[in-house]
Design a protein around this motif. Structure first.
Motif, mmCIF file in Angstrom:
data_model
loop_
_atom_site.group_PDB
_atom_site.id
_atom_site.type_symbol
_atom_site.label_atom_id
_atom_site.label_comp_id
_atom_site.label_asym_id
_atom_site.label_seq_id
_atom_site.Cartn_x
_atom_site.Cartn_y
_atom_site.Cartn_z
ATOM 1 N N VAL A 365 0.838 -1.207 0.000
ATOM 2 C CA VAL A 365 0.000 0.000 0.000
ATOM 3 C C VAL A 365 0.873 1.258 0.000
ATOM 4 O O VAL A 365 0.562 2.240 -0.684
ATOM 5 C CB VAL A 365 -0.959 -0.002 1.208
ATOM 6 N N ALA A 366 1.967 1.228 0.755
ATOM 7 C CA ALA A 366 2.878 2.377 0.757
ATOM 8 C C ALA A 366 3.459 2.595 -0.637
ATOM 9 O O ALA A 366 3.580 3.742 -1.100
ATOM 10 C CB ALA A 366 4.006 2.156 1.768
ATOM 11 N N GLY A 367 3.814 1.506 -1.322
ATOM 12 C CA GLY A 367 4.295 1.633 -2.698
ATOM 13 C C GLY A 367 3.227 2.220 -3.607
ATOM 14 O O GLY A 367 3.518 3.048 -4.477
ATOM 15 N N GLY A 368 1.973 1.781 -3.408
ATOM 16 C CA GLY A 368 0.877 2.340 -4.189
ATOM 17 C C GLY A 368 0.671 3.814 -3.906
ATOM 18 O O GLY A 368 0.433 4.615 -4.818
ATOM 19 N N MET A 369 0.766 4.199 -2.633
ATOM 20 C CA MET A 369 0.633 5.616 -2.278
ATOM 21 C C MET A 369 1.706 6.461 -2.965
ATOM 22 O O MET A 369 1.420 7.538 -3.512
ATOM 23 C CB MET A 369 0.743 5.782 -0.762
ATOM 24 N N LEU A 370 2.942 5.983 -2.929
ATOM 25 C CA LEU A 370 4.022 6.743 -3.555
ATOM 26 C C LEU A 370 3.861 6.791 -5.072
ATOM 27 O O LEU A 370 4.230 7.782 -5.709
ATOM 28 C CB LEU A 370 5.377 6.132 -3.191
ATOM 29 N N SER A 371 3.296 5.727 -5.649
ATOM 30 C CA SER A 371 3.063 5.747 -7.090
ATOM 31 C C SER A 371 2.056 6.833 -7.451
ATOM 32 O O SER A 371 2.197 7.511 -8.470
ATOM 33 C CB SER A 371 2.575 4.372 -7.581
ATOM 34 N N VAL A 372 1.035 7.016 -6.606
ATOM 35 C CA VAL A 372 0.048 8.073 -6.826
ATOM 36 C C VAL A 372 0.693 9.445 -6.670
ATOM 37 O O VAL A 372 0.335 10.402 -7.366
ATOM 38 C CB VAL A 372 -1.141 7.910 -5.855
ATOM 39 N N LEU A 373 1.643 9.560 -5.772
ATOM 40 C CA LEU A 373 2.327 10.823 -5.534
ATOM 41 C C LEU A 373 3.297 11.169 -6.658
ATOM 42 O O LEU A 373 3.320 12.307 -7.149
ATOM 43 C CB LEU A 373 3.078 10.765 -4.203
ATOM 44 N N VAL A 374 4.080 10.183 -7.089
ATOM 45 C CA VAL A 374 5.211 10.466 -7.975
ATOM 46 C C VAL A 374 4.865 10.288 -9.454
ATOM 47 O O VAL A 374 5.145 11.181 -10.282
ATOM 48 C CB VAL A 374 6.412 9.569 -7.604
ATOM 49 N N PHE A 375 4.255 9.169 -9.819
ATOM 50 C CA PHE A 375 4.101 8.833 -11.234
ATOM 51 C C PHE A 375 3.258 9.839 -12.025
ATOM 52 O O PHE A 375 3.674 10.274 -13.107
ATOM 53 C CB PHE A 375 3.542 7.419 -11.385
ATOM 54 N N PRO A 376 2.053 10.211 -11.556
ATOM 55 C CA PRO A 376 1.293 11.197 -12.338
ATOM 56 C C PRO A 376 2.004 12.545 -12.446
ATOM 57 O O PRO A 376 1.930 13.213 -13.477
ATOM 58 C CB PRO A 376 -0.028 11.331 -11.554
ATOM 59 N N LEU A 377 2.686 12.940 -11.373
ATOM 60 C CA LEU A 377 3.420 14.202 -11.379
ATOM 61 C C LEU A 377 4.491 14.201 -12.466
ATOM 62 O O LEU A 377 4.590 15.139 -13.280
ATOM 63 C CB LEU A 377 4.051 14.427 -10.008
ATOM 64 N N VAL A 378 5.279 13.142 -12.529
ATOM 65 C CA VAL A 378 6.331 13.043 -13.541
ATOM 66 C C VAL A 378 5.710 12.890 -14.927
ATOM 67 O O VAL A 378 6.170 13.496 -15.909
ATOM 68 C CB VAL A 378 7.262 11.858 -13.228
#
Length: 398
Positions: A365-378
């Motif tokens: 879940v933490a990996g999923g949270m960071l993916s939501v934070l980082v991937f769309p931004l980049v």
């Protein structure tokens, strides 16, 4: 006591989230859901301790999750599935499933591999659709490709969950799933049988009255299909997603002003109330303590992000529109690898069934949270374009 606190605390956090997103928007575009999650974690048991799990609040949070998948279902453009993009999106997801299961079995040679595999081959369509809408990308070839990738990456894992992680063996589970599909197909058929424009006229007549027929029908469709999913021991999100598809078909012939008016009402309930509640409560119930008790687990969180990129991101680039630049393909891969709702859902099932430990759930879940934070931004930084671009205008004229 927590219930009384939640009545004011969760709405307060839901209000703070877009304010923080807007304040930082001058320098960096961060999705609102990231702030909702982070604020929930901050007030949760592991940090400030103001919030705690609650059965009543969880019911509303589950309604928010259902509404998230309903909205995702309403965004599906079925015409996009007929061509190259649709075929490649389905093929890419199958590759993701094989890679996810392979990686899962490499680390967990048990039933836990199925949980990990399904989590890694998911895409958070309900999370990236608002991002695409805010960037005026939904109607561009880029946005439509991402929507198809997200639809497959959100709907197909739900089927996999129902078949492989239900209480039945895969054989009977497939039969039950076929029964649900038959009922859903009947609903779609009835949606097509409603006289052209009849639904829209009645909906439009009650938009500004106490009748609010559109909202009532939406909640009825969601409730009926979610109840059917639960009665058949399928994941409730399958019913919510299908409800969104049926609602889109019901409103297929509505004029653009009528459609926008109805969408604004539905989105007001969804993004103004239920969906923020789900993400805030997800942050509150996130088991941060498992990571704090074993700090070495924090090292695995970036590895989950890498796994999402490899398992889901790379195959997603196969569905990029023809002639896409390398930057656009990279952006599509990053958006395809953005995952959270399915990860939350499938890991919760895994913990409830004692297939995986809470620590494994926390890492995923933490990996999923960071993916939501980082991937769309980049991804949107790489994309860096708007709907007024020539390729979008040419596509609209076509």
């Amino acid at each position: 006591m927590w219930l009384e606190t939640a009545v004011i605390l969760i709405p307060l956090l839901a209000v703070l989230a877009p304010l923080l997103a807007r304040a930082l928007g001058r320098w960096v575009r961060v999705p609102v859901v990231v702030f909702e999650l982070v604020l929930g974690i901050i007030v949760g048991p592991a940090v400030l301790g103001w919030g705690a799990p609650s059965d009543i609040v969880e019911i509303f949070a589950n309604l928010g999750l259902a509404m998230l998948f309903f909205v995702a279902g309403t965004e599906i453009d079925f015409t996009a599935f007929r061509g190259r993009v649709g075929r490649r999106a389905v093929g890419g997801w199958l590759i993701s499933l094989v890679l996810g299961l392979g990686l899962g079995f490499a680390f967990f040679p048990t039933e836990a591999a199925i949980v990990v595999g399904i989590a890694l081959c998911s895409t958070a369509l309900g999370t990236i659709v608002p991002i695409l809408r805010d960037a005026s990308e939904l109607r561009t070839p880029f946005g439509r490709a991402v929507s198809v990738i997200g639809a497959v990456g959100e709907f197909a894992p739900l089927i996999a969950i129902s078949v492989f992680l239900g209480s039945r063996d895969p054989g009977p589970a497939t039969i039950v799933l076929a029964l649900f599909a038959a009922v859903a197909a009947t609903g779609i058929w009835l949606a097509f049988r409603i006289p052209r424009g009849a639904m829209h006229r009645f909906v439009n007549a009650t938009l500004h009255t106490s009748g609010q027929f559109a909202i009532r029908v939406v909640l009825l469709i969601i409730g009926a299909l979610v109840a059917l999913s639960l009665a058949l021991d399928l994941d409730m999100l399958l019913g919510a997603f299908t409800a969104g598809v049926i609602w889109r078909l019901l409103m297929r012939d509505a004029s653009e002003p009528e459609r926008r008016a109805v969408e604004s009402k539905v989105e007001g309930v969804a993004f103004g109330f239920l969906i923020p509640l789900f993400f805030v409560y997800t942050g509150i119930t996130f088991d941060l303590q498992s990571l704090l008790d074993r700090p070495v687990l924090f090292l695995y969180v970036p590895l989950v992000m890498v796994a999402l990129l490899v398992v889901r991101g790379l195959p997603s680039t196969l569905a990029a529109p023809e002639g896409s630049h390398v930057r656009d393909r990279a952006a599509i891969g990053l958006l395809g690898a953005t995952g959270l709702p399915i990860i939350v859902a499938v890991t919760a099932i895994g913990v409830d069934e004692e297939i995986i430990s809470p620590a494994v759930q926390a890492v995923l879940v933490a990996g999923g949270m960071l993916s939501v934070l980082v991937f769309p931004l980049v991804a949107m930084t790489l994309r860096g374009r708007t709907v007024e671009e020539p390729d979008a205008l040419q596509d609209d004229r076509a």
